[in-house]
Scaffold this motif. Structure first.
Motif, PDB file in Angstrom:
ATOM      1  N   LEU A 169      93.676  96.692 100.303  1.00 24.12           N
ATOM      2  CA  LEU A 169      95.084  96.494 100.620  1.00 24.12           C
ATOM      3  C   LEU A 169      95.861  96.163  99.351  1.00 24.12           C
ATOM      4  O   LEU A 169      95.308  95.603  98.411  1.00 24.12           O
TER       5      LEU A 169
ATOM      6  N   SER B 241      91.918  91.896  99.193  1.00 22.68           N
ATOM      7  CA  SER B 241      91.769  92.082 100.636  1.00 22.68           C
ATOM      8  C   SER B 241      91.496  93.539 100.972  1.00 22.68           C
ATOM      9  O   SER B 241      91.935  94.457 100.276  1.00 22.68           O
TER      10      SER B 241
ATOM     11  N   GLU C   1      90.865  96.435 104.333  1.00 27.17           N
ATOM     12  CA  GLU C   1      91.010  96.699 105.761  1.00 27.17           C
ATOM     13  C   GLU C   1      89.995  97.761 106.170  1.00 27.17           C
ATOM     14  O   GLU C   1      89.866  98.794 105.518  1.00 27.17           O
TER      15      GLU C   1
ATOM     16  N   THR D 195      88.885 100.244 109.257  1.00 30.49           N
ATOM     17  CA  THR D 195      89.352 100.793 110.528  1.00 30.49           C
ATOM     18  C   THR D 195      88.349 101.799 111.069  1.00 30.49           C
ATOM     19  O   THR D 195      87.789 102.598 110.325  1.00 30.49           O
TER      20      THR D 195
ATOM     21  N   ARG E 258      89.894  97.288 114.121  1.00 33.82           N
ATOM     22  CA  ARG E 258      90.533  97.035 112.830  1.00 33.82           C
ATOM     23  C   ARG E 258      90.102  95.647 112.369  1.00 33.82           C
ATOM     24  O   ARG E 258      90.106  94.700 113.154  1.00 33.82           O
TER      25      ARG E 258
ATOM     26  N   THR F 261      90.252  92.875 108.920  1.00 34.93           N
ATOM     27  CA  THR F 261      90.739  92.533 107.585  1.00 34.93           C
ATOM     28  C   THR F 261      89.759  91.574 106.947  1.00 34.93           C
ATOM     29  O   THR F 261      89.273  90.655 107.606  1.00 34.93           O
TER      30      THR F 261
END
Lengths: 109, 186
Positions: B22, B109, B111, B113, B156, B158
């Protein structure tokens, strides 16, 4: 594998998430202590076959130090409790007595 | 003023679960007894989110508030808002035994998915991912490094880790999420 429940965040943490901190409830001997007392504090640790009290840190988790009471033979965990105490709380002692009647550890029984 | 840059230049890997770094995110670390009313109130006011319970994370728009330990909370916000928000928190906590630090640049960070994000994390962390709840944040070990993650919604996830180990974390996640690395045939 050892699973200890962190009393601060409630996670049943696996051993690899924790850092061991050695024996619990040691009273530090300060500058006023004798050489013998300081030697005992540094080196004379319990190494029991059975009930043992240890310090652990939830190093990879919430980062807090806590205490654990467990059996070194079977890896059975009797309970974990916060670090802000100088001796095991009553419910931990009762849990040990229920499973290991007659247990002793240092001057505890 | 230099432009903020993410650790890996928003790297991305496509596998049976997509892994994406991210862009820089605002993170404010707050130390202080969360059970103290003043601290709790200041956090709730600053974030607009409800104070999370033990191992909880709450959201209000772009802002999230995470429970990190009994005396630590982390506030996630837009990168540009972090300094202002931290200053507001500092002022709100004047007199309280608390510390506020803008740590936006300390972490990376990611992510993840895909329908099987739980499986990818289960390969790397000692966490029962089948029972991992939405609204929960888990600080744990990701292979050899500390990390924390939560699931904003099903499919999803994080994840944050220290910036210095961003490459390690990304490679690890990308490898675990590679096509052909599925654990269970479905």
């Amino acid at each position: 594998m050892l699973l200890l429940t962190c009393p601060y965040c409630g996670v049943a943490a696996e051993e690899t998430e924790l850092a061991p901190g050695g024996e619990a409830h040691l009273a530090r001997v300060g500058p006023e202590g004798t050489d013998d007392a300081f030697h005992a504090y540094l080196f004379e640790k319990e190494n029991p076959r059975g009930v043992h009290f240890e310090r652990w840190r939830h190093a990879m988790g919430c980062g807090k130090w806590f205490h654990a009471a467990r059996c070194t033979v079977t890896l059975e965990v009797f309970g974990t409790y916060p670090a802000q105490t100088t001796e095991p709380p009553e419910h931990i002692r009762a849990a040990i007595s229920a499973k290991r009647p007659g247990w002793t550890w240092r001057d505890l029984a | 003023m230099s432009e903020p840059a993410s650790a890996l230049g928003v790297a991305r890997a496509e596998g049976y679960v997509a892994v994406a770094e991210l862009p820089p995110q605002g993170m404010i670390s707050v130390r202080g007894d969360l059970s103290e009313e003043g601290v709790a109130q200041a956090l709730a006011d600053a974030s607009g989110a409800a104070l999370p319970g033990v191992r909880g994370i709450t959201h209000a728009g772009e802002t999230s508030l995470a429970w990190m330990s009994p005396d630590e909370a982390m506030l996630f916000c837009g990168y540009d808002e972090a300094e202002e928000l931290a200053q507001a928190l500092r002022e709100a906590l004047t007199g309280a035994h608390a510390l506020v630090a803008n740590v936006s640049d300390a972490r990376a960070s990611f992510e993840l998915t895909g329908a099987r994000v739980r499986e990818v994390i289960a390969k790397l962390a000692p966490v029962d991912m089948e029972r991992f709840a939405l609204g929960e944040i888990r600080r744990t070990r990701l292979a050899q490094i500390p990390a924390a993650f939560w699931m904003p919604e099903e499919g999803r996830l994080t994840l944050i880790c220290f910036r210095s180990v961003a490459r390690y974390a990304f490679d690890l996640l990308a490898k675990a999420a590679e096509t052909g690395a599925e654990v269970y045939a479905r």
